[in-house]
Scaffold this motif. Sequence first.
Motif, PDB file in Angstrom:
ATOM      1  N   SER A   1      67.056  15.095  58.383  1.00 43.24           N
ATOM      2  CA  SER A   1      65.975  13.995  57.085  1.00 43.24           C
ATOM      3  C   SER A   1      67.094  13.058  56.954  1.00 43.24           C
ATOM      4  CB  SER A   1      66.409  14.997  55.980  1.00 43.24           C
ATOM      5  OG  SER A   1      65.257  15.925  56.361  1.00 43.24           O
ATOM      6  N   GLN A   2      68.442  13.337  56.712  1.00 41.54           N
ATOM      7  CA  GLN A   2      69.024  12.546  56.340  1.00 41.54           C
ATOM      8  C   GLN A   2      69.414  11.105  57.621  1.00 41.54           C
ATOM      9  OE1 GLN A   2      70.060  15.146  55.674  1.00 41.54           O
ATOM     10  NE2 GLN A   2      71.411  15.504  55.023  1.00 41.54           N
TER      11      GLN A   2
ATOM     12  N   LYS B   1      65.436   3.227  57.111  1.00 37.96           N
ATOM     13  CA  LYS B   1      65.930   1.762  56.127  1.00 37.96           C
ATOM     14  C   LYS B   1      66.659   0.605  57.860  1.00 37.96           C
ATOM     15  CE  LYS B   1      66.499   2.324  52.311  1.00 37.96           C
ATOM     16  NZ  LYS B   1      65.136   1.680  51.949  1.00 37.96           N
ATOM     17  N   GLU B   2      66.962   0.836  58.593  1.00 38.69           N
ATOM     18  CA  GLU B   2      68.137   0.348  59.447  1.00 38.69           C
ATOM     19  C   GLU B   2      66.616  -0.696  60.524  1.00 38.69           C
ATOM     20  OE1 GLU B   2      70.198   0.263  63.609  1.00 38.69           O
ATOM     21  OE2 GLU B   2      70.588   2.090  62.935  1.00 38.69           O
ATOM     22  N   VAL B   3      65.659   0.159  60.243  1.00 39.29           N
ATOM     23  CA  VAL B   3      64.433  -0.048  60.991  1.00 39.29           C
ATOM     24  C   VAL B   3      63.390  -1.551  60.689  1.00 39.29           C
ATOM     25  CG1 VAL B   3      62.296  -0.613  62.455  1.00 39.29           C
ATOM     26  CG2 VAL B   3      64.546   0.696  63.760  1.00 39.29           C
ATOM     27  N   GLY B   4      63.920  -0.471  58.673  1.00 38.76           N
ATOM     28  CA  GLY B   4      62.988  -1.693  57.608  1.00 38.76           C
ATOM     29  C   GLY B   4      61.800  -0.722  57.703  1.00 38.76           C
ATOM     30  N   GLU B   5      61.645  -0.347  56.238  1.00 40.33           N
ATOM     31  CA  GLU B   5      60.121   0.856  56.448  1.00 40.33           C
ATOM     32  C   GLU B   5      58.586  -0.409  56.991  1.00 40.33           C
ATOM     33  OE1 GLU B   5      60.953   0.795  51.939  1.00 40.33           O
ATOM     34  OE2 GLU B   5      62.251   0.922  54.089  1.00 40.33           O
TER      35      GLU B   5
ATOM     36  N   PHE C   1      61.474  14.067  51.851  1.00 40.84           N
ATOM     37  CA  PHE C   1      63.803  13.817  51.923  1.00 40.84           C
ATOM     38  C   PHE C   1      63.789  12.417  51.235  1.00 40.84           C
ATOM     39  CE2 PHE C   1      67.345  11.726  53.212  1.00 40.84           C
ATOM     40  CZ  PHE C   1      68.150  12.212  52.311  1.00 40.84           C
ATOM     41  N   ILE C   2      63.139  11.287  52.150  1.00 40.25           N
ATOM     42  CA  ILE C   2      63.023  10.613  51.433  1.00 40.25           C
ATOM     43  C   ILE C   2      62.145  10.026  50.016  1.00 40.25           C
ATOM     44  CG2 ILE C   2      61.547   7.657  52.322  1.00 40.25           C
ATOM     45  CD1 ILE C   2      61.258   8.398  55.161  1.00 40.25           C
ATOM     46  N   LEU C   3      61.801  10.454  49.739  1.00 40.17           N
ATOM     47  CA  LEU C   3      60.856  10.409  48.467  1.00 40.17           C
ATOM     48  C   LEU C   3      61.777  10.670  47.439  1.00 40.17           C
ATOM     49  CD1 LEU C   3      57.364  11.167  48.853  1.00 40.17           C
ATOM     50  CD2 LEU C   3      58.178   8.898  48.538  1.00 40.17           C
TER      51      LEU C   3
END
Length: 414
Positions: free
Chosen positions: A56-57, A64-68, A85-87
């Motif tokens: 999940s991490q 985050k690296e790609v951009g949501e 996990f994101i939430l």
Amino acid sequence: MSDKNHAVTVKLSEADFHALSLQQKTQYLKTCSGKEKMGLILADPNAKRLAASLESQEFFWLIKEVGEADAVELLRIASAEQCVFILDIELWEGWTFSEDRACHWLTYFIEGGEPRMHELLKHLDYELLQLLLSREIVVGGGIGDQGNDDLADYDHTFDGVFMVTFKNPQHSQLIGSFLSMLIKLDNPLYTALMEGVKGDVDLEMEEQCQRFRTGRLQDLGFPPLDEALSIYARVHPDHFQLEGGKQLVSAGEGGQLLPISADEGTLFARALNRAGSEVVYQELNYLVNSALVAEGEAFHEPESMLAVMHRVCGYLNIALEKLAAGDEEVAARILVGEELKRLFQLGYSIVLQLKFAGRDVESEDYATAKLLAGLKAKRPRYYRGLDEDGIDGYREFRDTGDVRRVAEFIQAHH
């Protein structure tokens, strides 16, 4: 900790990648940039299974690296656990729930379509959904209602039973879309939520959501906020004594973030390599997780997350340089025997002394003002104007050389 293997990885074609086993694919993806990783996953015949194989991490870092905004297709195939996990990471600032962040992410999940939302609804805490809706809508009517509420007093009804007024005009279209989808996908859940929002107990709900979230994150190696903040406890650098007797606890088991790479060539990096201890790497991960939780907003930007990693490694390096006087073998023994949290507190306290020393300095000089502004930050930062390249900006403190340069500069301007 994949950073220990510096083997050069040959770039595979898409066809060669498809021929690998799932485990081989997951390993290979660790060597790719974010955009490469996303491209390979989306093009894979078993894209959903491959995406779900990422921790999940790791999946969160990829988004985050790609951009949501560019990762909607990836979010469409994410596992429910990855989405939760994101939430858990994104929707909270310290102890406080952010409905703006919740609506931001809800937009992306709705864009993923009904199957995405249907799966996600089965895994989201009922209390979290009720908390969000209680911030966004006022509910009238209801199943046992005898027509006391007049629709004219409300904005909308989705089913002729409950009537809704939107509290935040900027979110009304999104929340309307969500409720329309909810009625269709899980009508009993919709009814329960509407009744729940009518009898609103917002603050208790927020605390309950926070408890559930904290439990899930602890299972993945993230400490509760109060424990995380304790890494910033001050110690007196001149009175610091090594205690040893480190308990080989299982803190941080269950997951890790990106491989943490200390700046190559530093005493800390060399000692870490020499120690070669999985327990120390695990402990380092837990310390970085603690710093990220303590920072809160650092999770939202990859640059901030990397800055926190650099800060942790920098403070540990400063502590080791003070304690081991440059001796790599002694430094490795200290890493194995001493709690990293204590070493972090020592490094932090050494840097904090500079902040206190700079309090009485006043200057109209540009460079001095910039240096002092960096020290006054909540977490003191090093002014890069003191580096050889003289760049006008800030970075984290890396070593005792940084500490010495700043101390000398403050002394000269006192």
